[in-house]
Scaffold this motif. Sequence first.
Motif, PDB file in Angstrom:
ATOM      1  N   GLU A  43      -0.544   7.459  15.967  1.00 40.18           N
ATOM      2  CA  GLU A  43      -0.227   8.637  15.166  1.00 40.18           C
ATOM      3  C   GLU A  43       0.054   8.217  13.729  1.00 40.18           C
ATOM      4  N   PRO A  44      -0.523   8.918  12.751  1.00 39.06           N
ATOM      5  CA  PRO A  44      -0.253   8.561  11.356  1.00 39.06           C
ATOM      6  C   PRO A  44       1.180   8.865  10.959  1.00 39.06           C
ATOM      7  N   ALA A  45       1.652   8.183   9.928  1.00 39.08           N
ATOM      8  CA  ALA A  45       2.978   8.483   9.395  1.00 39.08           C
ATOM      9  C   ALA A  45       2.968   9.892   8.813  1.00 39.08           C
ATOM     10  N   ARG A  46       4.067  10.588   8.967  1.00 43.28           N
ATOM     11  CA  ARG A  46       4.112  11.963   8.464  1.00 43.28           C
ATOM     12  C   ARG A  46       5.527  12.317   8.028  1.00 43.28           C
ATOM     13  N   SER A  47       5.625  13.338   7.222  1.00 43.45           N
ATOM     14  CA  SER A  47       6.926  13.863   6.807  1.00 43.45           C
ATOM     15  C   SER A  47       6.904  15.377   6.906  1.00 43.45           C
ATOM     16  N   THR A  48       8.012  15.939   7.344  1.00 44.95           N
ATOM     17  CA  THR A  48       8.128  17.391   7.492  1.00 44.95           C
ATOM     18  C   THR A  48       9.469  17.847   6.933  1.00 44.95           C
ATOM     19  N   ALA A  49       9.483  19.005   6.339  1.00 47.45           N
ATOM     20  CA  ALA A  49      10.718  19.549   5.780  1.00 47.45           C
ATOM     21  C   ALA A  49      11.735  19.791   6.888  1.00 47.45           C
ATOM     22  N   CYS A  50      12.973  19.372   6.644  1.00 39.00           N
ATOM     23  CA  CYS A  50      14.038  19.609   7.617  1.00 39.00           C
ATOM     24  C   CYS A  50      14.452  21.081   7.584  1.00 39.00           C
ATOM     25  N   GLU A  51      14.739  21.616   8.754  1.00 40.69           N
ATOM     26  CA  GLU A  51      15.186  23.009   8.863  1.00 40.69           C
ATOM     27  C   GLU A  51      16.396  23.091   9.774  1.00 40.69           C
ATOM     28  N   ILE A 103       0.857  -1.183   0.000  1.00 45.00           N
ATOM     29  CA  ILE A 103       0.000   0.000   0.000  1.00 45.00           C
ATOM     30  C   ILE A 103       0.894   1.234   0.000  1.00 45.00           C
ATOM     31  N   SER A 104       0.711   2.081  -0.997  1.00 43.02           N
ATOM     32  CA  SER A 104       1.500   3.308  -1.072  1.00 43.02           C
ATOM     33  C   SER A 104       1.237   4.163   0.167  1.00 43.02           C
ATOM     34  N   LEU A 105       2.293   4.496   0.881  1.00 47.56           N
ATOM     35  CA  LEU A 105       2.138   5.259   2.123  1.00 47.56           C
ATOM     36  C   LEU A 105       2.143   6.746   1.802  1.00 47.56           C
ATOM     37  N   LYS A 106       0.988   7.348   1.894  1.00 49.29           N
ATOM     38  CA  LYS A 106       0.832   8.765   1.583  1.00 49.29           C
ATOM     39  C   LYS A 106       1.051   9.572   2.865  1.00 49.29           C
ATOM     40  N   PHE A 107       2.239  10.105   3.019  1.00 47.29           N
ATOM     41  CA  PHE A 107       2.535  10.895   4.205  1.00 47.29           C
ATOM     42  C   PHE A 107       1.604  12.105   4.263  1.00 47.29           C
ATOM     43  N   ASN A 108       1.066  12.335   5.451  1.00 48.94           N
ATOM     44  CA  ASN A 108       0.163  13.462   5.665  1.00 48.94           C
ATOM     45  C   ASN A 108      -1.107  13.354   4.821  1.00 48.94           C
ATOM     46  N   GLY A 109      -1.443  12.128   4.415  1.00 49.39           N
ATOM     47  CA  GLY A 109      -2.650  11.893   3.629  1.00 49.39           C
ATOM     48  C   GLY A 109      -3.339  10.633   4.101  1.00 49.39           C
ATOM     49  N   PRO A 110      -4.375  10.178   3.384  1.00 53.03           N
ATOM     50  CA  PRO A 110      -5.081   8.953   3.774  1.00 53.03           C
ATOM     51  C   PRO A 110      -4.124   7.765   3.779  1.00 53.03           C
ATOM     52  N   GLN A 111      -4.187   6.967   4.824  1.00 49.87           N
ATOM     53  CA  GLN A 111      -3.290   5.823   4.952  1.00 49.87           C
ATOM     54  C   GLN A 111      -3.906   4.816   5.929  1.00 49.87           C
ATOM     55  N   PRO A 112      -3.555   3.543   5.790  1.00 51.52           N
ATOM     56  CA  PRO A 112      -4.057   2.552   6.751  1.00 51.52           C
ATOM     57  C   PRO A 112      -3.447   2.778   8.117  1.00 51.52           C
ATOM     58  N   ASN A 113      -4.140   2.300   9.135  1.00 52.81           N
ATOM     59  CA  ASN A 113      -3.669   2.560  10.495  1.00 52.81           C
ATOM     60  C   ASN A 113      -4.199   1.475  11.425  1.00 52.81           C
ATOM     61  N   ALA A 114      -3.321   0.950  12.260  1.00 47.79           N
ATOM     62  CA  ALA A 114      -3.727  -0.032  13.267  1.00 47.79           C
ATOM     63  C   ALA A 114      -3.709   0.607  14.644  1.00 47.79           C
ATOM     64  N   TYR A 115      -4.745   0.387  15.398  1.00 50.02           N
ATOM     65  CA  TYR A 115      -4.900   0.845  16.779  1.00 50.02           C
ATOM     66  C   TYR A 115      -5.127   2.350  16.920  1.00 50.02           C
ATOM     67  N   GLY A 116      -5.216   3.085  15.828  1.00 50.32           N
ATOM     68  CA  GLY A 116      -5.425   4.524  15.930  1.00 50.32           C
ATOM     69  C   GLY A 116      -4.201   5.287  16.384  1.00 50.32           C
ATOM     70  N   GLU A 133      13.260  15.688   3.709  1.00 52.17           N
ATOM     71  CA  GLU A 133      12.284  15.678   4.787  1.00 52.17           C
ATOM     72  C   GLU A 133      12.614  14.649   5.858  1.00 52.17           C
ATOM     73  N   GLN A 134      12.128  14.921   7.044  1.00 48.95           N
ATOM     74  CA  GLN A 134      12.202  13.952   8.136  1.00 48.95           C
ATOM     75  C   GLN A 134      10.911  13.151   8.152  1.00 48.95           C
ATOM     76  N   VAL A 135      11.067  11.824   8.146  1.00 45.00           N
ATOM     77  CA  VAL A 135       9.926  10.925   8.105  1.00 45.00           C
ATOM     78  C   VAL A 135       9.721  10.296   9.478  1.00 45.00           C
ATOM     79  N   THR A 136       8.489  10.289   9.952  1.00 48.50           N
ATOM     80  CA  THR A 136       8.138   9.652  11.219  1.00 48.50           C
ATOM     81  C   THR A 136       7.056   8.604  10.954  1.00 48.50           C
ATOM     82  N   LEU A 137       7.306   7.356  11.370  1.00 51.90           N
ATOM     83  CA  LEU A 137       6.310   6.321  11.158  1.00 51.90           C
ATOM     84  C   LEU A 137       6.498   5.190  12.156  1.00 51.90           C
ATOM     85  N   ILE A 138       5.460   4.396  12.312  1.00 50.44           N
ATOM     86  CA  ILE A 138       5.487   3.177  13.118  1.00 50.44           C
ATOM     87  C   ILE A 138       5.267   2.028  12.142  1.00 50.44           C
ATOM     88  N   PRO A 139       6.319   1.300  11.762  1.00 53.78           N
ATOM     89  CA  PRO A 139       6.170   0.278  10.727  1.00 53.78           C
ATOM     90  C   PRO A 139       5.034  -0.710  10.990  1.00 53.78           C
TER      91      PRO A 139
END
Length: 258
Positions: free
Chosen positions: A30-38, A15-28, A55-61
């Motif tokens: 935090e969704p995976a997200r990406s933010t520009a590095c500064e 499943i294509s992981l759409k950061f900051n967009g619709p994505q599958p999730n188990a247990y509710g 970008e910095q990527v945050t996710l729970i595999p």
Amino acid sequence: MKLEEEKYDHFDLSISLKFNGPQPNAYGVEPARSTACEYGDLVGDTRRGGSCNFEQVTLIPHCNGTHTECVGHITDERISVRDCLSDVIVRAMLVSVAPVPADTCRESYVVEYGDNDLVITRRELEAKIKGADALTVRTLPNDETKLSRVYKDDVPPYFTNDAMRFIVESNVKHLLVDLPSIDRLYDKGKLSNHRIFWQVEPDKFEVNETTRINSTITELIYVPNEVEDGEYLLNLQIAPFDSDAAPSRPIIFKMKNG
């Protein structure tokens, strides 16, 4: 058997992981997200004046999308899926299964079935599984809501313990499912099917002489309806994480005789 040379038919089951967009999730979680590095005047976003995007990527595999896990998921010892997954291409069987109400089956599970639980049974699998190193299970009904479904309040289907024992008896080395877990989502932390699959004793957190150290479980895949049940070759690609689980991209290839 060989890959189809004419069409080279292959299907990506991740499943294509759409950061900051619709994505599958188990247990509710935090969704995976990406933010520009500064860093000081440096910004990793061309839309904000940066020279390039980084970008910095945050996710729970385990919860944020298609992932492959190893026995390190349930052991005190930190075991890496990168070390456990040694196969490059294996024979795989794709089967479609309609889970049945748990209260109508005579098969067991380590905790009590819920009133609305649906399960995948040994009886159903016995009629479908043929010899293969990998088993891919598509649950029915099947639709694209699985691409962004949140598994939290309603318990999704899962395998009975009897079904999982049959999978092990069938010498399935790699199990792929379109579910967030092969166990009941809320099972009091028993993870009984994981333990059966990897041959780890109940309530224990150590490997033993019978542990299937090179076997893997891949969860939260999606198999489009146009992909037919049958035999394939599987190339199970994972991110090179030194972790018990990693985002993955399982690709199956159509086979033909010859």
